[in-house]
Design a protein around this motif. Sequence first.
Motif, PDB file in Angstrom:
ATOM      1  N   ILE A   2     -10.294   1.963   7.367  1.00 11.75           N
ATOM      2  CA  ILE A   2      -9.873   2.451   6.064  1.00 11.75           C
ATOM      3  C   ILE A   2      -8.368   2.253   5.949  1.00 11.75           C
ATOM      4  O   ILE A   2      -7.604   2.701   6.799  1.00 11.75           O
ATOM      5  N   LEU A   3      -7.973   1.570   4.886  1.00 11.79           N
ATOM      6  CA  LEU A   3      -6.555   1.285   4.680  1.00 11.79           C
ATOM      7  C   LEU A   3      -5.870   2.426   3.951  1.00 11.79           C
ATOM      8  O   LEU A   3      -6.456   3.070   3.083  1.00 11.79           O
ATOM      9  N   ASP A   4      -4.617   2.642   4.308  1.00 12.13           N
ATOM     10  CA  ASP A   4      -3.758   3.549   3.579  1.00 12.13           C
ATOM     11  C   ASP A   4      -3.649   3.019   2.144  1.00 12.13           C
ATOM     12  O   ASP A   4      -3.560   1.810   1.937  1.00 12.13           O
ATOM     13  N   PRO A   5      -3.674   3.888   1.126  1.00 10.97           N
ATOM     14  CA  PRO A   5      -3.640   3.411  -0.265  1.00 10.97           C
ATOM     15  C   PRO A   5      -2.434   2.511  -0.579  1.00 10.97           C
ATOM     16  O   PRO A   5      -2.563   1.549  -1.326  1.00 10.97           O
ATOM     17  N   VAL A   6      -1.284   2.818   0.008  1.00 15.52           N
ATOM     18  CA  VAL A   6      -0.095   1.990  -0.252  1.00 15.52           C
ATOM     19  C   VAL A   6      -0.263   0.620   0.403  1.00 15.52           C
ATOM     20  O   VAL A   6       0.001  -0.414  -0.222  1.00 15.52           O
ATOM     21  N   ASN A   7      -0.717   0.587   1.661  1.00 18.34           N
ATOM     22  CA  ASN A   7      -0.941  -0.696   2.328  1.00 18.34           C
ATOM     23  C   ASN A   7      -1.990  -1.521   1.601  1.00 18.34           C
ATOM     24  O   ASN A   7      -1.875  -2.740   1.504  1.00 18.34           O
ATOM     25  N   PHE A   8      -3.024  -0.850   1.098  1.00 19.42           N
ATOM     26  CA  PHE A   8      -4.073  -1.536   0.352  1.00 19.42           C
ATOM     27  C   PHE A   8      -3.495  -2.170  -0.912  1.00 19.42           C
ATOM     28  O   PHE A   8      -3.775  -3.333  -1.228  1.00 19.42           O
ATOM     29  N   ALA A   9      -2.656  -1.418  -1.635  1.00 21.27           N
ATOM     30  CA  ALA A   9      -2.033  -1.942  -2.861  1.00 21.27           C
ATOM     31  C   ALA A   9      -1.126  -3.119  -2.542  1.00 21.27           C
ATOM     32  O   ALA A   9      -1.164  -4.149  -3.221  1.00 21.27           O
ATOM     33  N   VAL A  10      -0.314  -2.988  -1.492  1.00 23.69           N
ATOM     34  CA  VAL A  10       0.592  -4.071  -1.102  1.00 23.69           C
ATOM     35  C   VAL A  10      -0.209  -5.309  -0.705  1.00 23.69           C
ATOM     36  O   VAL A  10       0.136  -6.434  -1.094  1.00 23.69           O
ATOM     37  N   ALA A  11      -1.277  -5.123   0.054  1.00 19.25           N
ATOM     38  CA  ALA A  11      -2.116  -6.248   0.486  1.00 19.25           C
ATOM     39  C   ALA A  11      -2.694  -6.979  -0.722  1.00 19.25           C
ATOM     40  O   ALA A  11      -2.601  -8.210  -0.812  1.00 19.25           O
ATOM     41  N   GLN A  12      -3.278  -6.234  -1.641  1.00 18.45           N
ATOM     42  CA  GLN A  12      -3.873  -6.861  -2.824  1.00 18.45           C
ATOM     43  C   GLN A  12      -2.827  -7.535  -3.696  1.00 18.45           C
ATOM     44  O   GLN A  12      -3.009  -8.666  -4.135  1.00 18.45           O
ATOM     45  N   ASN A  13      -1.739  -6.831  -3.961  1.00 20.14           N
ATOM     46  CA  ASN A  13      -0.705  -7.359  -4.859  1.00 20.14           C
ATOM     47  C   ASN A  13      -0.032  -8.597  -4.292  1.00 20.14           C
ATOM     48  O   ASN A  13       0.201  -9.566  -5.022  1.00 20.14           O
ATOM     49  N   MET A  38       3.425 -12.457   9.812  1.00 23.25           N
ATOM     50  CA  MET A  38       3.678 -11.168   9.159  1.00 23.25           C
ATOM     51  C   MET A  38       3.079 -11.160   7.756  1.00 23.25           C
ATOM     52  O   MET A  38       2.479 -10.164   7.332  1.00 23.25           O
ATOM     53  N   LEU A  39       3.194 -12.268   7.032  1.00 23.78           N
ATOM     54  CA  LEU A  39       2.589 -12.357   5.704  1.00 23.78           C
ATOM     55  C   LEU A  39       1.076 -12.169   5.786  1.00 23.78           C
ATOM     56  O   LEU A  39       0.483 -11.455   4.970  1.00 23.78           O
ATOM     57  N   ALA A  40       0.458 -12.799   6.783  1.00 21.39           N
ATOM     58  CA  ALA A  40      -0.999 -12.670   6.964  1.00 21.39           C
ATOM     59  C   ALA A  40      -1.372 -11.217   7.262  1.00 21.39           C
ATOM     60  O   ALA A  40      -2.354 -10.699   6.719  1.00 21.39           O
ATOM     61  N   GLN A  41      -0.598 -10.552   8.114  1.00 22.55           N
ATOM     62  CA  GLN A  41      -0.861  -9.146   8.430  1.00 22.55           C
ATOM     63  C   GLN A  41      -0.751  -8.280   7.176  1.00 22.55           C
ATOM     64  O   GLN A  41      -1.578  -7.400   6.943  1.00 22.55           O
ATOM     65  N   ILE A  42       0.259  -8.537   6.381  1.00 29.97           N
ATOM     66  CA  ILE A  42       0.466  -7.753   5.162  1.00 29.97           C
ATOM     67  C   ILE A  42      -0.701  -7.947   4.207  1.00 29.97           C
ATOM     68  O   ILE A  42      -1.227  -6.985   3.645  1.00 29.97           O
ATOM     69  N   GLU A  43      -1.135  -9.199   4.031  1.00 29.45           N
ATOM     70  CA  GLU A  43      -2.239  -9.470   3.104  1.00 29.45           C
ATOM     71  C   GLU A  43      -3.570  -8.899   3.594  1.00 29.45           C
ATOM     72  O   GLU A  43      -4.455  -8.632   2.795  1.00 29.45           O
ATOM     73  N   ARG A  44      -3.703  -8.714   4.899  1.00 32.02           N
ATOM     74  CA  ARG A  44      -4.914  -8.080   5.444  1.00 32.02           C
ATOM     75  C   ARG A  44      -4.817  -6.559   5.411  1.00 32.02           C
ATOM     76  O   ARG A  44      -5.807  -5.861   5.610  1.00 32.02           O
ATOM     77  N   GLY A  45      -3.609  -6.042   5.196  1.00 36.33           N
ATOM     78  CA  GLY A  45      -3.407  -4.597   5.200  1.00 36.33           C
ATOM     79  C   GLY A  45      -3.179  -4.045   6.589  1.00 36.33           C
ATOM     80  O   GLY A  45      -3.248  -2.837   6.795  1.00 36.33           O
ATOM     81  N   ASP A  46      -2.906  -4.914   7.554  1.00 35.80           N
ATOM     82  CA  ASP A  46      -2.646  -4.488   8.938  1.00 35.80           C
ATOM     83  C   ASP A  46      -1.191  -4.055   9.087  1.00 35.80           C
ATOM     84  O   ASP A  46      -0.299  -4.649   8.512  1.00 35.80           O
TER      85      ASP A  46
END
Length: 80
Positions: A2-13, A38-46
């Motif tokens: 389960i992703l943190d809501p902020v990380n989820f928003a950043v990943a999607q956006n 790092m970009l890949a991690q961000i887009e995955r929400g990791d």
Amino acid sequence: MILDPVNFAVAQNSKRRREKQKLSMDELSRLSGVSKSMLAQIERGDGNPTLSSLWKIANGMRVPFDALTARPKPDYQIIR
């Protein structure tokens, strides 16, 4: 996971914006100075991207910072 809501928003956006601009991760990495991994991690929400990384990505894409952090608006709203 389960992703943190902020990380989820950043990943999607970040992914949506990158694809909308037809940028590859390599291109965005070059424009932003943020590594491709790092970009890949961000887009995955990791992990938790730093404000500095998000700032660099926003500048690389030439979008406002809050374009990456804003929670998406729902497609519909239920009114009772």
